[in-house]
Design a protein around this motif. Structure first.
Motif, PDB file in Angstrom:
ATOM      1  N   ALA A 193      43.500  44.835  42.982  1.00 19.50           N
ATOM      2  CA  ALA A 193      42.302  44.002  42.875  1.00 19.50           C
ATOM      3  C   ALA A 193      42.613  42.695  42.164  1.00 19.50           C
ATOM      4  O   ALA A 193      42.126  41.623  42.560  1.00 19.50           O
ATOM      5  CB  ALA A 193      41.206  44.759  42.126  1.00 19.50           C
ATOM      6  N   ALA A 194      43.439  42.751  41.110  1.00 18.16           N
ATOM      7  CA  ALA A 194      43.805  41.537  40.381  1.00 18.16           C
ATOM      8  C   ALA A 194      44.656  40.618  41.244  1.00 18.16           C
ATOM      9  O   ALA A 194      44.469  39.403  41.259  1.00 18.16           O
ATOM     10  CB  ALA A 194      44.550  41.896  39.103  1.00 18.16           C
ATOM     11  N   ILE A 198      43.721  36.808  41.994  1.00 15.64           N
ATOM     12  CA  ILE A 198      44.564  35.707  41.532  1.00 15.64           C
ATOM     13  C   ILE A 198      45.203  34.956  42.696  1.00 15.64           C
ATOM     14  O   ILE A 198      45.260  33.724  42.716  1.00 15.64           O
ATOM     15  CB  ILE A 198      45.649  36.229  40.574  1.00 15.64           C
ATOM     16  N   VAL A 199      45.718  35.699  43.677  1.00 11.25           N
ATOM     17  CA  VAL A 199      46.416  35.070  44.800  1.00 11.25           C
ATOM     18  C   VAL A 199      45.448  34.565  45.853  1.00 11.25           C
ATOM     19  O   VAL A 199      45.630  33.476  46.416  1.00 11.25           O
ATOM     20  CB  VAL A 199      47.423  36.051  45.429  1.00 11.25           C
ATOM     21  N   ASN A 200      44.382  35.354  46.125  1.00  4.81           N
ATOM     22  CA  ASN A 200      43.514  35.026  47.253  1.00  4.81           C
ATOM     23  C   ASN A 200      42.105  34.593  46.869  1.00  4.81           C
ATOM     24  O   ASN A 200      41.340  34.171  47.730  1.00  4.81           O
ATOM     25  CB  ASN A 200      43.427  36.234  48.201  1.00  4.81           C
ATOM     26  N   GLY A 201      41.751  34.727  45.581  1.00  6.14           N
ATOM     27  CA  GLY A 201      40.425  34.305  45.163  1.00  6.14           C
ATOM     28  C   GLY A 201      39.328  35.275  45.544  1.00  6.14           C
ATOM     29  O   GLY A 201      38.143  34.931  45.495  1.00  6.14           O
ATOM     30  N   PRO A 204      36.696  41.377  42.709  1.00  6.61           N
ATOM     31  CA  PRO A 204      36.594  42.822  42.934  1.00  6.61           C
ATOM     32  C   PRO A 204      35.346  43.240  43.698  1.00  6.61           C
ATOM     33  O   PRO A 204      35.346  44.259  44.380  1.00  6.61           O
ATOM     34  CB  PRO A 204      36.591  43.394  41.508  1.00  6.61           C
ATOM     35  N   ASP A 205      34.247  42.458  43.588  1.00 10.57           N
ATOM     36  CA  ASP A 205      33.027  42.812  44.316  1.00 10.57           C
ATOM     37  C   ASP A 205      33.027  42.307  45.758  1.00 10.57           C
ATOM     38  O   ASP A 205      32.039  42.474  46.480  1.00 10.57           O
ATOM     39  CB  ASP A 205      31.788  42.289  43.586  1.00 10.57           C
ATOM     40  N   GLY A 206      34.131  41.666  46.168  1.00 11.30           N
ATOM     41  CA  GLY A 206      34.251  41.209  47.547  1.00 11.30           C
ATOM     42  C   GLY A 206      33.862  39.767  47.771  1.00 11.30           C
ATOM     43  O   GLY A 206      34.156  39.198  48.837  1.00 11.30           O
ATOM     44  N   THR A 207      33.174  39.152  46.796  1.00 16.46           N
ATOM     45  CA  THR A 207      32.827  37.745  46.949  1.00 16.46           C
ATOM     46  C   THR A 207      34.073  36.880  46.764  1.00 16.46           C
ATOM     47  O   THR A 207      35.063  37.316  46.180  1.00 16.46           O
ATOM     48  CB  THR A 207      31.748  37.328  45.935  1.00 16.46           C
ATOM     49  N   VAL A 208      33.994  35.662  47.247  1.00 17.74           N
ATOM     50  CA  VAL A 208      35.172  34.791  47.260  1.00 17.74           C
ATOM     51  C   VAL A 208      34.958  33.602  46.340  1.00 17.74           C
ATOM     52  O   VAL A 208      33.909  32.939  46.385  1.00 17.74           O
ATOM     53  CB  VAL A 208      35.476  34.289  48.690  1.00 17.74           C
TER      54      VAL A 208
END
Length: 297
Positions: A193-194, A198-201, A204-208
């Motif tokens: 999840a981290a 960190i890499v993809n933005g 954890p809740d799925g929002t971007v």
């Protein structure tokens, strides 16, 4: 019945002077321990920058902290490591920044009520004054060539030693709290999840968080390679990304198409051009002057 013989005054004076040396040395060693611990906390509690440069940034902070006096260290500690009620927390980078991808920021602090913060501030100032008196003024404050002076000096050092112990215990408690938070943070940073955040933005809740999204970073890379007169064909960019970063696809970010990615990200301008009789969608990095307005004609 014999009476106890009082030791000669000179012997008593020498004994007291030796005791003073031991007590003063103990106080100064504990103060050095305190300074070393507070430097370590200050150096590690807050850090931000590129994930590739974090270790160098940390070393630079540690180097700058190592040269500071206890008074300066306490000034840095208060309001940053220990804070009063609500503070101004770091805000997310603005959407027009092209340097937010692959960046990291961490701030560990303990929050207190205004009254408790004021008390801690006063107590830590007291410790600084205590340290300065021991280092610079102790001999001036006590006549160490006399029995009375040595006795008053001994009493002052016993009290100082006890007070330093209290401060050191409090600092150790803070250090343990910081270490516990760092352990939790390290466990999170080692999780999938981290990595995704960190890499993809992707939170954890799925929002971007679009400014730091990996797919936005990929679009910027495609633009640097393929742009013509500042504009990049969205179709050409998606093809290039599929070859070099195939994991960066719209579906991963909850989007149905590359057009939706560009619109959701809000960091690019989208425009259609006629090319060989066909309508071609192109994008470019949104500038500050157009970020909050319409695309110039």
């Amino acid at each position: 019945m014999s009476r106890a013989v009082e030791p000669p005054a000179d012997d008593e004076l020498k004994r007291l002077q030796i005791e003073l040396e031991h007590l003063l040395g103990r106080c100064l060693l504990k103060l050095q321990h305190y300074e070393g611990l507070i430097k370590a906390i200050i150096a590690d509690h807050k850090i931000s920058g590129s994930v590739h440069d974090l270790e160098a940034i940390r070393e630079e902070r540690a180097g700058a902290t190592a040269r500071k006096t206890l008074g300066s260290l306490v000034g840095d500690f208060l309001g940053s490591c220990v804070v009063a009620n609500e503070i101004d927390t770091p805000t997310e980078a603005t959407a027009d920044s092209s340097e937010v991808a692959n960046s990291f920021s961490s701030w560990i602090y303990t929050e207190y009520s205004d009254a408790d913060f004021a008390r801690i501030q006063s107590e830590m100032k007291e410790l600084v004054d205590l340290r300065n008196n021991l280092v610079h003024h102790f001999i001036d404050q006590h006549s160490l060539g006399t029995l009375d002076g040595c006795r008053s000096g001994r009493d002052a050092l016993v009290a100082a030693n006890s007070r330093i112990d209290e401060h050191l215990k409090q600092l150790k408690n803070w250090a343990e709290e910081f270490l516990q938070v760092r352990r939790i943070l390290a466990e999170f940073l080692g999780s999938d999840a981290a990595t995704d955040f960190i890499v993809n933005g992707i939170r954890p809740d799925g929002t971007v968080w679009w400014p730091g999204a990996g797919i936005v970073y990929a679009l910027r890379g495609a633009a640097r390679r393929l742009a013509v007169d500042g504009w990049t064909s969205l179709a050409a960019a998606s093809k290039w990304i599929a070859e070099v970063q195939p994991e960066q696809i719209p579906k991963r970010y909850g989007c149905r198409s590359w057009h939706q990615v560009v619109n959701e990200a809000r960091v690019f301008d989208l425009r259609y051009f006629e090319v060989d009789g066909q309508r071609v969608a192109c994008y470019r990095e949104r500038t500050k002057c157009t970020a909050n307005g319409s695309l110039p004609a």
